[in-house]
Design a protein around this motif. Sequence first.
Motif, PDB file in Angstrom:
ATOM      1  N   PRO A 178       0.701  -1.192  -0.090  1.00  0.00           N
ATOM      2  CA  PRO A 178      -0.037   0.015   0.007  1.00  0.00           C
ATOM      3  C   PRO A 178       0.875   1.299  -0.083  1.00  0.00           C
ATOM      4  O   PRO A 178       2.119   1.311   0.558  1.00  0.00           O
ATOM      5  N   VAL A 179       0.188   2.394  -0.805  1.00  0.00           N
ATOM      6  CA  VAL A 179       1.046   3.533  -0.720  1.00  0.00           C
ATOM      7  C   VAL A 179       0.033   4.545  -0.168  1.00  0.00           C
ATOM      8  O   VAL A 179      -1.144   4.628  -0.681  1.00  0.00           O
ATOM      9  N   VAL A 180       0.814   5.364   0.876  1.00  0.00           N
ATOM     10  CA  VAL A 180      -0.155   6.356   1.551  1.00  0.00           C
ATOM     11  C   VAL A 180       0.579   7.551   1.681  1.00  0.00           C
ATOM     12  O   VAL A 180       1.881   7.893   1.298  1.00  0.00           O
ATOM     13  N   ASP A 181      -0.216   8.695   1.662  1.00  0.00           N
ATOM     14  CA  ASP A 181       0.246  10.175   1.617  1.00  0.00           C
ATOM     15  C   ASP A 181       0.597  10.605   2.896  1.00  0.00           C
ATOM     16  O   ASP A 181       0.412   9.855   3.990  1.00  0.00           O
ATOM     17  N   ALA A 182       0.857  11.994   3.004  1.00  0.00           N
ATOM     18  CA  ALA A 182       1.310  12.466   4.584  1.00  0.00           C
ATOM     19  C   ALA A 182       0.264  12.610   5.091  1.00  0.00           C
ATOM     20  O   ALA A 182       0.277  12.602   6.656  1.00  0.00           O
ATOM     21  N   ARG A 183      -1.255  12.463   4.738  1.00  0.00           N
ATOM     22  CA  ARG A 183      -2.268  12.501   5.854  1.00  0.00           C
ATOM     23  C   ARG A 183      -2.808  11.134   6.252  1.00  0.00           C
ATOM     24  O   ARG A 183      -3.718  10.931   6.913  1.00  0.00           O
ATOM     25  N   GLY A 184      -1.949  10.167   5.681  1.00  0.00           N
ATOM     26  CA  GLY A 184      -2.328   8.727   5.865  1.00  0.00           C
ATOM     27  C   GLY A 184      -3.388   8.340   5.285  1.00  0.00           C
ATOM     28  O   GLY A 184      -3.828   6.997   5.338  1.00  0.00           O
ATOM     29  N   ALA A 185      -3.694   8.828   3.987  1.00  0.00           N
ATOM     30  CA  ALA A 185      -4.725   8.424   3.137  1.00  0.00           C
ATOM     31  C   ALA A 185      -4.238   7.546   1.893  1.00  0.00           C
ATOM     32  O   ALA A 185      -2.929   7.694   1.580  1.00  0.00           O
ATOM     33  N   LEU A 186      -4.793   6.280   1.502  1.00  0.00           N
ATOM     34  CA  LEU A 186      -4.211   5.382   0.800  1.00  0.00           C
ATOM     35  C   LEU A 186      -4.558   6.159  -0.728  1.00  0.00           C
ATOM     36  O   LEU A 186      -5.763   6.349  -0.837  1.00  0.00           O
ATOM     37  N   ILE A 187      -3.205   6.151  -1.472  1.00  0.00           N
ATOM     38  CA  ILE A 187      -3.201   6.893  -2.621  1.00  0.00           C
ATOM     39  C   ILE A 187      -3.131   5.814  -3.958  1.00  0.00           C
ATOM     40  O   ILE A 187      -3.517   6.023  -4.946  1.00  0.00           O
ATOM     41  N   ALA A 188      -2.613   4.688  -3.441  1.00  0.00           N
ATOM     42  CA  ALA A 188      -2.190   3.733  -4.537  1.00  0.00           C
ATOM     43  C   ALA A 188      -1.584   2.247  -3.861  1.00  0.00           C
ATOM     44  O   ALA A 188      -1.616   2.502  -2.564  1.00  0.00           O
ATOM     45  N   VAL A 189      -1.430   1.425  -4.643  1.00  0.00           N
ATOM     46  CA  VAL A 189      -0.658   0.366  -4.250  1.00  0.00           C
ATOM     47  C   VAL A 189       0.214   0.124  -5.368  1.00  0.00           C
ATOM     48  O   VAL A 189       0.346   0.632  -6.412  1.00  0.00           O
ATOM     49  N   PHE A 190       1.694  -0.523  -4.769  1.00  0.00           N
ATOM     50  CA  PHE A 190       2.742  -0.623  -5.866  1.00  0.00           C
ATOM     51  C   PHE A 190       2.727  -2.235  -5.946  1.00  0.00           C
ATOM     52  O   PHE A 190       2.848  -2.972  -4.794  1.00  0.00           O
ATOM     53  N   ASP A 191       2.636  -2.800  -7.052  1.00  0.00           N
ATOM     54  CA  ASP A 191       2.759  -3.964  -7.525  1.00  0.00           C
ATOM     55  C   ASP A 191       3.645  -4.576  -8.065  1.00  0.00           C
ATOM     56  O   ASP A 191       4.149  -3.764  -9.189  1.00  0.00           O
ATOM     57  N   ILE A 192       4.354  -5.437  -7.834  1.00  0.00           N
ATOM     58  CA  ILE A 192       5.576  -6.313  -8.453  1.00  0.00           C
ATOM     59  C   ILE A 192       5.203  -7.745  -8.634  1.00  0.00           C
ATOM     60  O   ILE A 192       5.127  -8.241  -7.928  1.00  0.00           O
ATOM     61  N   ASP A 193       5.644  -7.983  -9.963  1.00  0.00           N
ATOM     62  CA  ASP A 193       5.416  -9.531 -10.330  1.00  0.00           C
ATOM     63  C   ASP A 193       6.845  -9.920 -10.921  1.00  0.00           C
ATOM     64  O   ASP A 193       7.798  -9.115 -11.512  1.00  0.00           O
ATOM     65  N   ALA A 194       6.999 -11.121 -10.362  1.00  0.00           N
ATOM     66  CA  ALA A 194       8.334 -11.804 -10.959  1.00  0.00           C
ATOM     67  C   ALA A 194       7.999 -13.130 -11.637  1.00  0.00           C
ATOM     68  O   ALA A 194       6.872 -13.698 -11.465  1.00  0.00           O
ATOM     69  N   SER A 195       9.127 -13.648 -12.206  1.00  0.00           N
ATOM     70  CA  SER A 195       8.734 -14.735 -13.181  1.00  0.00           C
ATOM     71  C   SER A 195       9.296 -16.287 -12.325  1.00  0.00           C
ATOM     72  O   SER A 195       9.429 -17.033 -13.058  1.00  0.00           O
ATOM     73  N   THR A 196       9.571 -15.883 -11.271  1.00  0.00           N
ATOM     74  CA  THR A 196      10.059 -16.944 -10.490  1.00  0.00           C
ATOM     75  C   THR A 196       9.161 -17.251  -9.315  1.00  0.00           C
ATOM     76  O   THR A 196       8.757 -16.088  -8.998  1.00  0.00           O
ATOM     77  N   VAL A 197       8.944 -18.537  -8.767  1.00  0.00           N
ATOM     78  CA  VAL A 197       8.246 -18.662  -7.830  1.00  0.00           C
ATOM     79  C   VAL A 197       9.026 -18.277  -6.261  1.00  0.00           C
ATOM     80  O   VAL A 197      10.078 -18.119  -6.431  1.00  0.00           O
TER      81      VAL A 197
END
Length: 163
Positions: A121-140
């Motif tokens: 999760p990505v939050v701003d200075a006020r603690g509001a959720l503004i985004a999520v950061f998603d990463i995928d990998a090709s290995t388990v």
Amino acid sequence: MAEAILDLRREPKDRAYATLHAHTASLLHDVDDVVAEMATIASLVHNAMGFLWTGFYRVVAPDLLRVGPYQGSVGCLDIPFGKGVCGTAAAERRTIIVPDVNRFPGHISCDPRSRSEIVVPVVDARGALIAVFDIDASTVARFDEQDQHGLERLLTWFTRPRT
Ligand code: SME
């Protein structure tokens, strides 16, 4: 400014994330534009770490994520809160590590080569959720607590006060 392409794929994770943190601060210290910041961080992390897909899903309406700046193959456009790994991380406001995407009920597959995933999760200075950061990998099982801590620290970038 010509930036050398960082290659951190063979670095110990703690050192790799410390380097990413330092580069983020140096590249973005006088920028105040959330989309430019997300685009720069996605490119930096993706290319330095050799991930399959790296990017942001932004909160664009109550309970709705929409794809934002990313690197990789075409991502799914909209993800409601509670759906998939991204929507679950957003709804529960916690980092989710998925060692094997085939064992996560409701996982949304955008790239069939994806084998494991982390969403922070990505939050701003006020603690509001503004985004999520998603990463995928090709290995388990590519992601562990070191990735979680490194990425959570990196993303505190968005908690800095804005004018
Ligand atoms: N796998 C994600 C969807 C986004 S893509 O991986 C880019 C999910 O289940 O939420």
